[in-house]
Design an enzyme around this catalytic site. Structure first.
Site, PDB file in Angstrom:
ATOM      1  N   CYS A  28       0.861  -1.229   0.218  1.00 31.08           N
ATOM      2  CA  CYS A  28      -0.123   0.254  -0.003  1.00 31.08           C
ATOM      3  C   CYS A  28       0.803   1.383   0.017  1.00 31.08           C
ATOM      4  O   CYS A  28       1.582   1.711  -1.148  1.00 31.08           O
ATOM      5  CB  CYS A  28      -0.745  -0.070   1.201  1.00 31.08           C
ATOM      6  N   HIS A  67      -3.362  -5.968   1.150  1.00 32.86           N
ATOM      7  CA  HIS A  67      -2.533  -5.871   2.701  1.00 32.86           C
ATOM      8  C   HIS A  67      -2.617  -7.562   2.804  1.00 32.86           C
ATOM      9  O   HIS A  67      -3.205  -7.933   3.753  1.00 32.86           O
ATOM     10  CB  HIS A  67      -3.356  -5.366   3.760  1.00 32.86           C
ATOM     11  N   GLU A 107      -0.651  -8.922   4.956  1.00 29.95           N
ATOM     12  CA  GLU A 107      -0.279  -8.972   6.561  1.00 29.95           C
ATOM     13  C   GLU A 107      -1.496  -9.012   7.447  1.00 29.95           C
ATOM     14  O   GLU A 107      -1.306  -9.544   8.406  1.00 29.95           O
ATOM     15  CB  GLU A 107       0.558  -7.671   6.896  1.00 29.95           C
TER      16      GLU A 107
END
Length: 244
Positions: free
Chosen positions: A86, A205, A207
């Site tokens: 991002c 994302h 994560e």
């Protein structure tokens, strides 16, 4: 044990999530501070999401000049794996480690949703544990997520198989007309890599999709339990082992 550094800038939001993802993958997470010029012996680097320096001037524009980024650029050019997520992707374009640029979403609003992506290439340091053509689902949240580039750059990325991820159909909600391509990115590009495959940037994302029961499920594939993002972090470990 491989050491993976995660850089924190003023305004970074997802550094702790990235550090946790690294730990869950079996590597040693190392917190790196924007104002240092020492990478502390890490083997790979993650530039996480957020709004570094408030996204003043342009998303990622000020971060490019942080002292730590001089070391990151040198390390990336030397072959070290670097992942920009991002805001980290935006920073990678500002440093010219990746071509093109990011501008505001075509619908001019912030978007947050579970996003299906197609893996276009597993031949990068961060995607070796995926399969070409596989569709995964990880969270997407951004305001300046529209990838743009001139035609020459786009032709180069396509010809050299450097588009790593594309947005695909399957999102359950979002602004009208953007269900398949949520922010208007050219060629539905969600992530790209550099010429050597060690530097990858993407807007969604991974994560946030590394623990069973806490990430988005693919419809009809509940056994995966929202862990589609975990293979980003296992992939880089595979790549580091292979390189040594």
């Amino acid at each position: 044990m491989p050491k993976i550094g995660v850089v924190t800038f003023p305004g970074t939001l997802d550094d702790r999530d990235a550090l946790r993802a690294v730990k869950l993958a079996g590597a040693e997470p190392v917190a790196l501070w924007h104002n240092e010029d020492d990478l502390h012996g890490v083997d790979a680097i993650i530039l996480p999401g957020g709004f570094s320096y408030g996204d003043y001037l342009r998303a990622g524009a000020i971060s490019r000049f942080a002292p730590v980024m001089e070391r990151v650029v040198d390390a990336a050019k030397g072959g070290m794996p670097v992942l920009g997520i991002c805001n980290g992707f935006q920073i990678l374009t500002e440093t010219h480690l990746l071509p093109g640029s990011m501008i505001k979403n075509a619908h001019r609003t912030f978007i947050c949703r579970d996003q299906p992506l197609r893996v276009e290439t597993s031949r990068t340091a961060w995607t070796t544990d995926y399969t070409d053509g596989e569709v995964i689902r990880i969270p997407l949240k951004n305001q300046d997520g529209q990838y743009v580039a001139d035609q020459r750059t786009l032709d180069m990325l396509e010809a050299e198989n450097r588009v790593v991820f594309r947005y695909v159909e399957g999102a359950t909600h979002g602004p009208a007309g953007f269900e398949e391509n949520p922010n208007g990115s050219v060629n539905a590009i969600a992530g790209i890599t550099n010429e050597w495959g060690n530097v990858v940037g993407l807007m969604p994302h991974p994560e946030h999709a590394v623990e069973a029961g806490f990430g988005p499920d693919m419809p009809g594939e509940g056994t995966r339990s929202g862990t589609d993002g975990a293979r980003f972090f296992s992939s880089v470990l595979t790549s580091l082992v292979a390189a040594n």
